[in-house]
Design a protein around this motif. Structure first.
Motif, PDB file in Angstrom:
ATOM      1  N   GLN A  77      40.386  54.785  34.002  1.00 35.43           N
ATOM      2  CA  GLN A  77      41.683  55.364  33.661  1.00 35.43           C
ATOM      3  C   GLN A  77      42.529  54.365  32.864  1.00 35.43           C
ATOM      4  O   GLN A  77      42.394  53.153  32.995  1.00 35.43           O
ATOM      5  CB  GLN A  77      42.431  55.769  34.930  1.00 35.43           C
ATOM      6  N   ILE A  78      43.425  54.898  32.059  1.00 39.79           N
ATOM      7  CA  ILE A  78      44.318  54.077  31.264  1.00 39.79           C
ATOM      8  C   ILE A  78      45.151  53.155  32.151  1.00 39.79           C
ATOM      9  O   ILE A  78      45.436  52.013  31.785  1.00 39.79           O
ATOM     10  CB  ILE A  78      45.215  54.972  30.380  1.00 39.79           C
ATOM     11  N   ARG A  79      45.499  53.614  33.344  1.00 39.50           N
ATOM     12  CA  ARG A  79      46.327  52.798  34.231  1.00 39.50           C
ATOM     13  C   ARG A  79      45.628  51.492  34.620  1.00 39.50           C
ATOM     14  O   ARG A  79      46.294  50.498  34.886  1.00 39.50           O
ATOM     15  CB  ARG A  79      46.741  53.586  35.476  1.00 39.50           C
ATOM     16  N   GLU A  80      44.300  51.480  34.646  1.00 32.83           N
ATOM     17  CA  GLU A  80      43.586  50.250  34.985  1.00 32.83           C
ATOM     18  C   GLU A  80      43.755  49.204  33.889  1.00 32.83           C
ATOM     19  O   GLU A  80      43.845  48.006  34.167  1.00 32.83           O
ATOM     20  CB  GLU A  80      42.103  50.556  35.207  1.00 32.83           C
ATOM     21  N   ILE A  81      43.788  49.645  32.645  1.00 31.79           N
ATOM     22  CA  ILE A  81      44.001  48.735  31.522  1.00 31.79           C
ATOM     23  C   ILE A  81      45.443  48.232  31.536  1.00 31.79           C
ATOM     24  O   ILE A  81      45.710  47.038  31.326  1.00 31.79           O
ATOM     25  CB  ILE A  81      43.662  49.433  30.201  1.00 31.79           C
ATOM     26  N   TRP A 108      44.892  59.506  32.332  1.00 35.31           N
ATOM     27  CA  TRP A 108      43.801  59.901  31.439  1.00 35.31           C
ATOM     28  C   TRP A 108      42.629  58.924  31.549  1.00 35.31           C
ATOM     29  O   TRP A 108      42.811  57.723  31.747  1.00 35.31           O
ATOM     30  CB  TRP A 108      44.267  59.880  29.985  1.00 35.31           C
ATOM     31  N   GLU A 109      41.428  59.474  31.398  1.00 34.09           N
ATOM     32  CA  GLU A 109      40.260  58.624  31.236  1.00 34.09           C
ATOM     33  C   GLU A 109      40.309  57.987  29.856  1.00 34.09           C
ATOM     34  O   GLU A 109      40.559  58.675  28.871  1.00 34.09           O
ATOM     35  CB  GLU A 109      38.976  59.444  31.396  1.00 34.09           C
ATOM     36  N   ASN A 152      41.498  56.469  22.625  1.00 28.80           N
ATOM     37  CA  ASN A 152      42.665  57.281  22.993  1.00 28.80           C
ATOM     38  C   ASN A 152      43.790  56.440  23.600  1.00 28.80           C
ATOM     39  O   ASN A 152      44.735  56.976  24.162  1.00 28.80           O
ATOM     40  CB  ASN A 152      42.279  58.420  23.926  1.00 28.80           C
ATOM     41  N   LEU A 153      43.675  55.098  23.470  1.00 25.22           N
ATOM     42  CA  LEU A 153      44.754  54.206  23.882  1.00 25.22           C
ATOM     43  C   LEU A 153      44.984  53.157  22.796  1.00 25.22           C
ATOM     44  O   LEU A 153      44.052  52.449  22.400  1.00 25.22           O
ATOM     45  CB  LEU A 153      44.415  53.503  25.200  1.00 25.22           C
ATOM     46  N   ILE A 154      46.207  53.105  22.307  1.00 26.68           N
ATOM     47  CA  ILE A 154      46.627  52.049  21.386  1.00 26.68           C
ATOM     48  C   ILE A 154      47.484  51.073  22.173  1.00 26.68           C
ATOM     49  O   ILE A 154      48.475  51.468  22.789  1.00 26.68           O
ATOM     50  CB  ILE A 154      47.438  52.624  20.205  1.00 26.68           C
ATOM     51  N   VAL A 155      47.093  49.801  22.162  1.00 22.09           N
ATOM     52  CA  VAL A 155      47.916  48.751  22.765  1.00 22.09           C
ATOM     53  C   VAL A 155      48.576  48.001  21.615  1.00 22.09           C
ATOM     54  O   VAL A 155      47.909  47.343  20.823  1.00 22.09           O
ATOM     55  CB  VAL A 155      47.087  47.798  23.642  1.00 22.09           C
ATOM     56  N   ILE A 198      46.652  60.747  22.148  1.00 23.38           N
ATOM     57  CA  ILE A 198      46.480  59.300  22.094  1.00 23.38           C
ATOM     58  C   ILE A 198      47.671  58.631  22.768  1.00 23.38           C
ATOM     59  O   ILE A 198      48.827  58.897  22.426  1.00 23.38           O
ATOM     60  CB  ILE A 198      46.350  58.813  20.635  1.00 23.38           C
ATOM     61  N   ALA A 199      47.384  57.811  23.741  1.00 21.12           N
ATOM     62  CA  ALA A 199      48.432  57.082  24.461  1.00 21.12           C
ATOM     63  C   ALA A 199      48.791  55.822  23.682  1.00 21.12           C
ATOM     64  O   ALA A 199      47.919  55.161  23.110  1.00 21.12           O
ATOM     65  CB  ALA A 199      47.962  56.719  25.861  1.00 21.12           C
ATOM     66  N   ILE A 200      50.073  55.504  23.664  1.00 16.83           N
ATOM     67  CA  ILE A 200      50.552  54.272  23.029  1.00 16.83           C
ATOM     68  C   ILE A 200      51.236  53.427  24.098  1.00 16.83           C
ATOM     69  O   ILE A 200      52.185  53.881  24.748  1.00 16.83           O
ATOM     70  CB  ILE A 200      51.549  54.558  21.888  1.00 16.83           C
TER      71      ILE A 200
END
Length: 365
Positions: A2-6, A34-35, A59-62, A93-95
């Motif tokens: 999951q995004i929360r782990e990152i 989200w995965e 699907n994740l931009i850091v 896409i999560a930012i």
């Protein structure tokens, strides 16, 4: 994953509480549940960045800089900020932005700059205060080590480069269990006298709920006694800029050449040379004119930063050389920093560096 782990990994390095009050770090679009299909690390999030993330199945931009910085009242696509946010939402896409909190930690943006220049003996240039507290508790001597270890594991006891720092003193504790108690030591209605250790540890303020929870879970008493005291101490690990030293002195001209080559900047705006050797160097990624006096106060020979205004160059006042290398140029290695942090934790996961140059400033020569 999951995004929360990152996000958890990033926030362990740079807790959001350390961002400046004007900032907007954190999850700006998307859902932490989200995965995650992949992570794209970037300095800026633009429309082209969202397109790149989509093409690379991330699907994740850091991002270092938050695309949403001030308030948004409409989403009509009339400017690049609105269009970028719309594209991210449309494409799921999560930012996530990690901005001044990453600037303010000792393992963050400014250390990366200092490392690129080969600076040694690095310290925070302007450390912050009022960020620390002390927890004091009283534990039966036989249980003291277990409680102490629990507090360390919860994040207490860090002083500079030292971990598991505490102080203990021995004494006598008294208490009388009353009705509706189930005492670990003693009997209801009788005053007990117990050999106890007084344990003291320092911790960052934001960890207080975690520390109190760890204390209560590890302490043998039903109602452990503890005090929390706010400290005015300077927190050497949190603050703005870095001051360090070159391993060997250099001439001012040679050091300017090193800066130019290291950051790939076509030009450097700087104050007049002082015809002295360069040994102590201060750095601050991004707009750092607010630290000029700090750099002077720490006897820096050079101060490397960006976005210095005309009149601010006068503040050097022949004490040091101010070198403005450009905002993007000063922070470009943040992409590498974010990549390294995540790959170290998730070596087999898809973590990518953006291939885009988002610098809006062009040079004509």
């Amino acid at each position: 994953m999951q995004i929360r782990e990152i996000i958890r990994v990033l926030e362990n390095i740079a807790p959001p509480v350390y961002q400046e009050n004007y900032d907007n770090s954190g999850l700006l679009t998307g859902n932490a549940d989200w995965e995650c299909t992949g992570v794209l690390c970037t300095l800026d999030t633009l429309e082209a960045t969202v397109k790149e993330a989509k093409e690379k199945n991330c699907n994740l931009i850091v991002s270092h800089h938050p695309i949403i910085f001030s308030g948004i009242k409409k989403l009509n696509g009339k400017n690049y900020v609105e269009r970028t946010v719309i594209d991210a939402i449309k494409n799921d896409i999560a930012i996530y932005a990690i901005h001044t909190n990453l600037d303010n930690v000792h393992l963050g943006v400014n250390k990366k700059i200092a490392d690129k220049l080969g600076l040694i003996n690095q310290q925070i240039l302007s450390p912050k205060n009022n960020l620390l507290s002390k927890l004091i508790t009283y534990v039966p001597s036989a249980n003291a080590e277990a409680v102490r270890l629990s507090l360390f594991n919860a994040g207490a006891g860090h002083i500079g480069n030292y971990a598991e720092c505490s102080f203990s003193s021995e004494g006598k504790g008294t208490f009388k269990p009353e009705e509706n108690t189930n005492p670990f030591i003693g009997e209801q209605g009788k005053r007990a006298i117990v050999d106890e250790e007084k344990i003291e540890v320092i911790f960052p303020n934001y960890l207080q709920p975690v520390l109190v929870d760890a204390l209560k879970k590890s302490h043998p008493y039903e109602e452990p006694a503890f005090d929390i005291i706010s400290l005015n101490n300077v927190y050497e690990n949190i603050g703005s800029g870095i001051i360090g030293e070159l391993a060997d002195e250099e001439t001012e001209e040679d050091f300017l050449k090193k800066i130019k080559a290291t950051f790939g900047t076509p030009s450097i705006r700087h104050t007049q040379l002082l015809n002295k050797k360069v040994k102590r160097v201060a750095v601050c990624g991004g707009a750092g004119s607010f630290l000029i006096k700090n750099a002077i106060g720490t006897k820096a020979d050079f101060y490397i930063t960006s976005d210095v205004k005309y009149h601010e160059f006068f503040d050097a006042d022949n004490h040091l050389i101010i070198a403005d290398i450009g905002h993007w140029e000063s922070e470009q290695f943040t992409i590498e920093l974010l990549f390294d942090i995540l790959v170290a934790k998730f070596p087999t996961f898809a973590v990518l560096k953006s291939a885009l140059c988002t610098n809006p400033v062009k040079y004509f020569s």
